[in-house]
Design a protein around this motif. Structure first.
Motif, PDB file in Angstrom:
ATOM      1  N   ARG A  62       0.830  -1.209   0.000  1.00 62.03           N
ATOM      2  CA  ARG A  62       0.000   0.000   0.000  1.00 62.03           C
ATOM      3  C   ARG A  62       0.862   1.256   0.000  1.00 62.03           C
ATOM      4  NH1 ARG A  62      -4.287  -0.752   4.693  1.00 62.03           N
ATOM      5  NH2 ARG A  62      -2.599  -1.997   5.531  1.00 62.03           N
ATOM      6  N   GLY A  63       1.935   1.246   0.780  1.00 64.55           N
ATOM      7  CA  GLY A  63       2.855   2.382   0.797  1.00 64.55           C
ATOM      8  C   GLY A  63       3.517   2.587  -0.552  1.00 64.55           C
ATOM      9  N   TYR A  64       3.920   1.491  -1.185  1.00 69.73           N
ATOM     10  CA  TYR A  64       4.541   1.572  -2.515  1.00 69.73           C
ATOM     11  C   TYR A  64       3.575   2.157  -3.534  1.00 69.73           C
ATOM     12  CZ  TYR A  64       6.661   0.015  -6.883  1.00 69.73           C
ATOM     13  OH  TYR A  64       7.179  -0.020  -8.146  1.00 69.73           O
ATOM     14  N   ILE A  65       2.342   1.651  -3.516  1.00 71.29           N
ATOM     15  CA  ILE A  65       1.326   2.142  -4.467  1.00 71.29           C
ATOM     16  C   ILE A  65       1.018   3.612  -4.191  1.00 71.29           C
ATOM     17  CG2 ILE A  65      -1.104   1.917  -5.130  1.00 71.29           C
ATOM     18  CD1 ILE A  65      -0.781  -1.124  -4.671  1.00 71.29           C
ATOM     19  N   THR A  66       0.898   3.961  -2.930  1.00 72.89           N
ATOM     20  CA  THR A  66       0.620   5.355  -2.574  1.00 72.89           C
ATOM     21  C   THR A  66       1.735   6.275  -3.044  1.00 72.89           C
ATOM     22  OG1 THR A  66      -0.628   4.644  -0.650  1.00 72.89           O
ATOM     23  CG2 THR A  66       0.136   6.914  -0.653  1.00 72.89           C
ATOM     24  N   ASN A  67       2.984   5.851  -2.850  1.00 76.99           N
ATOM     25  CA  ASN A  67       4.120   6.662  -3.299  1.00 76.99           C
ATOM     26  C   ASN A  67       4.126   6.835  -4.812  1.00 76.99           C
ATOM     27  OD1 ASN A  67       5.006   6.982  -0.692  1.00 76.99           O
ATOM     28  ND2 ASN A  67       6.469   5.291  -0.792  1.00 76.99           N
ATOM     29  N   LYS A  68       3.822   5.760  -5.536  1.00 79.35           N
ATOM     30  CA  LYS A  68       3.807   5.843  -7.002  1.00 79.35           C
ATOM     31  C   LYS A  68       2.677   6.746  -7.498  1.00 79.35           C
ATOM     32  CE  LYS A  68       7.308   3.358  -7.879  1.00 79.35           C
ATOM     33  NZ  LYS A  68       8.510   3.924  -8.420  1.00 79.35           N
ATOM     34  N   VAL A  69       1.501   6.628  -6.899  1.00 80.32           N
ATOM     35  CA  VAL A  69       0.369   7.467  -7.302  1.00 80.32           C
ATOM     36  C   VAL A  69       0.656   8.933  -6.974  1.00 80.32           C
ATOM     37  CG1 VAL A  69      -2.051   7.986  -6.797  1.00 80.32           C
ATOM     38  CG2 VAL A  69      -1.349   5.631  -7.189  1.00 80.32           C
ATOM     39  N   THR A  70       1.259   9.178  -5.829  1.00 80.07           N
ATOM     40  CA  THR A  70       1.611  10.551  -5.454  1.00 80.07           C
ATOM     41  C   THR A  70       2.659  11.123  -6.401  1.00 80.07           C
ATOM     42  OG1 THR A  70       1.139  10.044  -3.144  1.00 80.07           O
ATOM     43  CG2 THR A  70       2.475  11.997  -3.570  1.00 80.07           C
ATOM     44  N   ALA A  71       3.658  10.308  -6.744  1.00 81.17           N
ATOM     45  CA  ALA A  71       4.695  10.766  -7.679  1.00 81.17           C
ATOM     46  C   ALA A  71       4.099  11.063  -9.050  1.00 81.17           C
ATOM     47  CB  ALA A  71       5.794   9.718  -7.792  1.00 81.17           C
ATOM     48  N   ALA A  72       3.188  10.209  -9.515  1.00 78.90           N
ATOM     49  CA  ALA A  72       2.546  10.449 -10.807  1.00 78.90           C
ATOM     50  C   ALA A  72       1.692  11.713 -10.763  1.00 78.90           C
ATOM     51  CB  ALA A  72       1.690   9.244 -11.202  1.00 78.90           C
ATOM     52  N   GLY A  73       0.975  11.913  -9.680  1.00 76.84           N
ATOM     53  CA  GLY A  73       0.165  13.127  -9.530  1.00 76.84           C
ATOM     54  C   GLY A  73       1.024  14.380  -9.499  1.00 76.84           C
ATOM     55  N   ASN A  74       2.158  14.308  -8.801  1.00 80.31           N
ATOM     56  CA  ASN A  74       3.075  15.451  -8.768  1.00 80.31           C
ATOM     57  C   ASN A  74       3.660  15.733 -10.146  1.00 80.31           C
ATOM     58  OD1 ASN A  74       2.652  15.835  -6.042  1.00 80.31           O
ATOM     59  ND2 ASN A  74       4.446  14.660  -5.426  1.00 80.31           N
ATOM     60  N   ALA A  75       3.988  14.663 -10.903  1.00 82.19           N
ATOM     61  CA  ALA A  75       4.533  14.848 -12.249  1.00 82.19           C
ATOM     62  C   ALA A  75       3.503  15.509 -13.163  1.00 82.19           C
ATOM     63  CB  ALA A  75       4.973  13.498 -12.826  1.00 82.19           C
ATOM     64  N   VAL A  76       2.261  15.054 -13.093  1.00 86.75           N
ATOM     65  CA  VAL A  76       1.206  15.648 -13.921  1.00 86.75           C
ATOM     66  C   VAL A  76       0.993  17.115 -13.538  1.00 86.75           C
ATOM     67  CG1 VAL A  76      -1.289  15.584 -14.361  1.00 86.75           C
ATOM     68  CG2 VAL A  76       0.050  13.486 -14.444  1.00 86.75           C
ATOM     69  N   MET A  77       1.013  17.404 -12.244  1.00 82.26           N
ATOM     70  CA  MET A  77       0.831  18.777 -11.787  1.00 82.26           C
ATOM     71  C   MET A  77       1.983  19.659 -12.256  1.00 82.26           C
ATOM     72  SD  MET A  77      -1.285  20.662 -10.436  1.00 82.26           S
ATOM     73  CE  MET A  77      -2.320  20.385  -9.065  1.00 82.26           C
ATOM     74  N   SER A  78       3.204  19.128 -12.226  1.00 81.08           N
ATOM     75  CA  SER A  78       4.359  19.898 -12.689  1.00 81.08           C
ATOM     76  C   SER A  78       4.259  20.192 -14.184  1.00 81.08           C
ATOM     77  CB  SER A  78       5.651  19.130 -12.409  1.00 81.08           C
ATOM     78  OG  SER A  78       5.839  18.957 -11.033  1.00 81.08           O
ATOM     79  N   VAL A  79       3.839  19.200 -14.955  1.00 80.32           N
ATOM     80  CA  VAL A  79       3.697  19.397 -16.402  1.00 80.32           C
ATOM     81  C   VAL A  79       2.620  20.435 -16.689  1.00 80.32           C
ATOM     82  CG1 VAL A  79       2.914  18.261 -18.518  1.00 80.32           C
ATOM     83  CG2 VAL A  79       4.609  17.152 -17.072  1.00 80.32           C
ATOM     84  N   LEU A  80       1.500  20.345 -15.982  1.00 79.42           N
ATOM     85  CA  LEU A  80       0.420  21.314 -16.199  1.00 79.42           C
ATOM     86  C   LEU A  80       0.847  22.722 -15.787  1.00 79.42           C
ATOM     87  CD1 LEU A  80      -2.724  19.309 -15.055  1.00 79.42           C
ATOM     88  CD2 LEU A  80      -2.031  19.881 -17.385  1.00 79.42           C
ATOM     89  N   THR A  81       1.580  22.832 -14.698  1.00 73.56           N
ATOM     90  CA  THR A  81       2.054  24.144 -14.251  1.00 73.56           C
ATOM     91  C   THR A  81       3.029  24.729 -15.259  1.00 73.56           C
ATOM     92  OG1 THR A  81       1.778  23.487 -11.955  1.00 73.56           O
ATOM     93  CG2 THR A  81       3.210  25.373 -12.367  1.00 73.56           C
ATOM     94  N   PHE A  82       3.974  23.906 -15.733  1.00 73.89           N
ATOM     95  CA  PHE A  82       4.949  24.370 -16.720  1.00 73.89           C
ATOM     96  C   PHE A  82       4.252  24.759 -18.020  1.00 73.89           C
ATOM     97  CE2 PHE A  82       7.954  23.566 -20.178  1.00 73.89           C
ATOM     98  CZ  PHE A  82       8.952  24.451 -19.815  1.00 73.89           C
TER      99      PHE A  82
END
Length: 154
Positions: A62-82
């Motif tokens: 669960r921790g691994y999945i949560t970390n991956k989902v959070t990282a993907a969400g942060n990446a998408v947010m960074s791309v949208l912000t840029f």
């Protein structure tokens, strides 16, 4: 040679305190629970069912999945912000530089058209005063004005 001897702790020899096991009180309660329960699975939402399944997955997974989902969400947010910042820079640059350039270019085109129109008027004025040029006819002057490659129609 070494000899091993088992020593039994007295604490483990005593029975545990608590109720005595009585097999007479044991009953199969599955049927009683299903009959007496007010649980209705049709009232449950999909989210509630998925939330209830969380204990099946280990905490590490669960921790691994949560970390991956959070990282993907942060990446998408960074791309949208840029992308948003890039779009802002491009649009503001177009407004500040492109519009004045387009206005100047259209004014230049208007000036060129006005010069062309002035030349046409001068040529038309010369054709109207055809009698004053070396006795040449208007058709000859028109032919000279249009160029040597044009020939009168028959």
């Amino acid at each position: 040679m070494v000899q091993l001897q088992e020593i039994v702790d007295e604490h483990f020899q005593e029975p545990q305190p608590g109720p005595e096991e009585d097999d007479a009180d044991y009953t199969d309660t599955d049927s009683e629970i299903s009959e007496e329960s007010e649980y209705d699975p049709s009232d449950e939402t999909l989210g509630e069912r998925l939330y209830a399944l969380r204990d099946i997955v280990s905490p590490q997974t669960r921790g691994y999945i949560t970390n991956k989902v959070t990282a993907a969400g942060n990446a998408v947010m960074s791309v949208l912000t840029f992308s948003g910042k890039t779009l802002w820079v491009i649009s503001s640059s177009a407004l500040l530089l492109g519009i004045p350039w387009a206005l100047a270019w259209s004014e230049e085109q208007q000036v060129l058209e006005m010069e062309k129109e002035m030349k046409m008027r001068e040529m038309g004025g010369d054709l109207l005063t055809a009698g004053t040029h070396d006795g040449a006819s208007t058709a000859q002057q028109l032919g000279n004005a249009l160029g040597p490659e044009t020939k009168p129609a028959l």
